[in-house]
Design a protein around this motif. Structure first.
Motif, PDB file in Angstrom:
ATOM      1  N   ALA A 151       0.845  -1.198   0.000  1.00 30.31           N
ATOM      2  CA  ALA A 151       0.000   0.000   0.000  1.00 30.31           C
ATOM      3  C   ALA A 151       0.881   1.250   0.000  1.00 30.31           C
ATOM      4  CB  ALA A 151      -0.936  -0.005   1.207  1.00 30.31           C
ATOM      5  N   ARG A 152       1.927   1.261   0.804  1.00 26.80           N
ATOM      6  CA  ARG A 152       2.845   2.401   0.842  1.00 26.80           C
ATOM      7  C   ARG A 152       3.544   2.586  -0.500  1.00 26.80           C
ATOM      8  NH1 ARG A 152       2.722   6.174   4.968  1.00 26.80           N
ATOM      9  NH2 ARG A 152       2.302   5.114   6.909  1.00 26.80           N
ATOM     10  N   TYR A 153       3.948   1.472  -1.110  1.00 27.36           N
ATOM     11  CA  TYR A 153       4.617   1.557  -2.416  1.00 27.36           C
ATOM     12  C   TYR A 153       3.647   2.077  -3.474  1.00 27.36           C
ATOM     13  CZ  TYR A 153       7.155   0.320  -6.613  1.00 27.36           C
ATOM     14  OH  TYR A 153       7.785   0.387  -7.821  1.00 27.36           O
ATOM     15  N   SER A 154       2.411   1.627  -3.435  1.00 26.87           N
ATOM     16  CA  SER A 154       1.411   2.101  -4.390  1.00 26.87           C
ATOM     17  C   SER A 154       1.181   3.599  -4.222  1.00 26.87           C
ATOM     18  CB  SER A 154       0.090   1.350  -4.213  1.00 26.87           C
ATOM     19  OG  SER A 154       0.263  -0.017  -4.522  1.00 26.87           O
ATOM     20  N   LEU A 155       1.135   4.052  -2.983  1.00 25.33           N
ATOM     21  CA  LEU A 155       0.967   5.478  -2.725  1.00 25.33           C
ATOM     22  C   LEU A 155       2.200   6.255  -3.216  1.00 25.33           C
ATOM     23  CD1 LEU A 155      -1.152   7.385  -1.632  1.00 25.33           C
ATOM     24  CD2 LEU A 155      -0.191   7.077   0.654  1.00 25.33           C
ATOM     25  N   ALA A 156       3.379   5.674  -3.059  1.00 32.14           N
ATOM     26  CA  ALA A 156       4.596   6.309  -3.581  1.00 32.14           C
ATOM     27  C   ALA A 156       4.510   6.453  -5.096  1.00 32.14           C
ATOM     28  CB  ALA A 156       5.833   5.491  -3.190  1.00 32.14           C
ATOM     29  N   CYS A 157       4.082   5.398  -5.774  1.00 29.59           N
ATOM     30  CA  CYS A 157       3.947   5.448  -7.235  1.00 29.59           C
ATOM     31  C   CYS A 157       2.908   6.481  -7.655  1.00 29.59           C
ATOM     32  CB  CYS A 157       3.579   4.070  -7.784  1.00 29.59           C
ATOM     33  SG  CYS A 157       4.899   2.862  -7.608  1.00 29.59           S
ATOM     34  N   TYR A 158       1.843   6.567  -6.880  1.00 29.31           N
ATOM     35  CA  TYR A 158       0.808   7.578  -7.126  1.00 29.31           C
ATOM     36  C   TYR A 158       1.448   8.971  -7.106  1.00 29.31           C
ATOM     37  CZ  TYR A 158      -3.199  10.601  -6.060  1.00 29.31           C
ATOM     38  OH  TYR A 158      -4.122  11.606  -6.058  1.00 29.31           O
ATOM     39  N   TRP A 159       2.204   9.259  -6.037  1.00 28.13           N
ATOM     40  CA  TRP A 159       2.816  10.577  -5.911  1.00 28.13           C
ATOM     41  C   TRP A 159       3.876  10.808  -6.979  1.00 28.13           C
ATOM     42  CZ3 TRP A 159      -0.092  13.756  -3.795  1.00 28.13           C
ATOM     43  CH2 TRP A 159      -0.819  13.471  -2.650  1.00 28.13           C
ATOM     44  N   ARG A 160       4.623   9.783  -7.325  1.00 23.11           N
ATOM     45  CA  ARG A 160       5.625   9.906  -8.385  1.00 23.11           C
ATOM     46  C   ARG A 160       4.948  10.295  -9.696  1.00 23.11           C
ATOM     47  NH1 ARG A 160       7.446   4.454  -9.901  1.00 23.11           N
ATOM     48  NH2 ARG A 160       5.486   4.609 -11.019  1.00 23.11           N
ATOM     49  N   PRO A 206       5.737  -7.084   4.576  1.00 19.88           N
ATOM     50  CA  PRO A 206       7.157  -7.467   4.474  1.00 19.88           C
ATOM     51  C   PRO A 206       7.939  -6.369   3.757  1.00 19.88           C
ATOM     52  CG  PRO A 206       5.896  -8.594   2.788  1.00 19.88           C
ATOM     53  CD  PRO A 206       4.911  -7.817   3.620  1.00 19.88           C
ATOM     54  N   ARG A 207       9.244  -6.431   3.857  1.00 21.99           N
ATOM     55  CA  ARG A 207      10.077  -5.419   3.195  1.00 21.99           C
ATOM     56  C   ARG A 207       9.758  -5.406   1.714  1.00 21.99           C
ATOM     57  NH1 ARG A 207      15.904  -4.871   5.637  1.00 21.99           N
ATOM     58  NH2 ARG A 207      16.118  -4.018   3.568  1.00 21.99           N
ATOM     59  N   HIS A 208       9.814  -4.241   1.131  1.00 25.97           N
ATOM     60  CA  HIS A 208       9.429  -4.091  -0.268  1.00 25.97           C
ATOM     61  C   HIS A 208      10.671  -3.838  -1.113  1.00 25.97           C
ATOM     62  CE1 HIS A 208       7.189  -2.830  -3.770  1.00 25.97           C
ATOM     63  NE2 HIS A 208       6.103  -3.292  -3.171  1.00 25.97           N
ATOM     64  N   ALA A 209      11.078  -4.850  -1.870  1.00 29.84           N
ATOM     65  CA  ALA A 209      12.322  -4.784  -2.639  1.00 29.84           C
ATOM     66  C   ALA A 209      12.289  -3.673  -3.690  1.00 29.84           C
ATOM     67  CB  ALA A 209      12.597  -6.132  -3.304  1.00 29.84           C
ATOM     68  N   LYS A 210      11.169  -3.500  -4.386  1.00 30.57           N
ATOM     69  CA  LYS A 210      11.081  -2.446  -5.406  1.00 30.57           C
ATOM     70  C   LYS A 210      11.236  -1.069  -4.767  1.00 30.57           C
ATOM     71  CE  LYS A 210       8.129  -4.414  -9.003  1.00 30.57           C
ATOM     72  NZ  LYS A 210       6.806  -4.296  -9.644  1.00 30.57           N
TER      73      LYS A 210
END
Length: 187
Positions: free
Chosen positions: A112-121, A141-145
């Protein structure tokens, strides 16, 4: 010949998923969570095939049946964000609301945090992009991407700082080299 049973199985599964999609909530009894999970799975499958409208129908119904699962909010939000056929306002605002709700439900949800990061990017907000990437990298879990993108971001920032430092040094050297005092022998 071996593929015929698989095609029949897929067709049967598609028909069952469609039937579940159309079944009134009152007829599901205590099976709401089970049905929500099946509909979520079907929506995720349609998303992977870039059938965003179909995915939205299944994911929206899954969320309606069980709004306690962060992944239901996340997947529907990301589906909306990826669907370029929607109006920009709906795509951006509803997607953000759903993804942020998933984060609020589980602040350590790395995807969810990574998706929000991509949204902001994608919206061109580097500060929020970095903040959410850092949160995703710390998530469970840790997010490699996220870790990889964060490392690349830091590397770009370091290169930019090095370039700025070299430019400032060159400018200072140039100023000293051609200063007014040099012209008149005062340096």
């Amino acid at each position: 010949v071996a593929s015929v049973p698989r095609v029949e199985t897929n067709l049967r599964q598609d028909m069952e998923a469609h039937r579940l999609l159309l079944t009134p909530t009152s007829q599901l009894g205590g099976r709401k969570q089970e049905v929500a999970k099946a509909l979520h799975h079907k929506g995720a499958l349609l998303f992977s095939k870039e059938d965003y409208n179909g995915a939205e129908r299944y994911l929206r119904r899954a969320l309606e049946l069980d709004a306690t699962i962060p992944d239901h909010h996340l997947r529907l939000g990301w589906t909306l964000f990826c669907n370029k056929a929607l109006t920009a306002e709906r795509r951006i605002n509803e997607a953000r609301e759903l993804i942020e709700r998933a984060v609020a439900m589980d602040p350590y949800h790395a995807e969810a945090r990574y998706s929000l990061a991509c949204y902001w990017r994608d919206l061109g907000n580097p500060d929020n992009y970095r903040r959410e990437l850092e949160a995703a990298a710390r998530g469970k879990p840790r997010h490699a991407k996220a870790e990889k993108e964060l490392e690349a971001l830091k590397e770009r920032e370091n290169r930019a700082q090095d370039a700025e430092r070299r430019f400032a040094e060159a400018k200072a050297a140039e100023k000293k080299k051609f200063g007014i005092g040099r012209l008149f022998g005062l340096d």
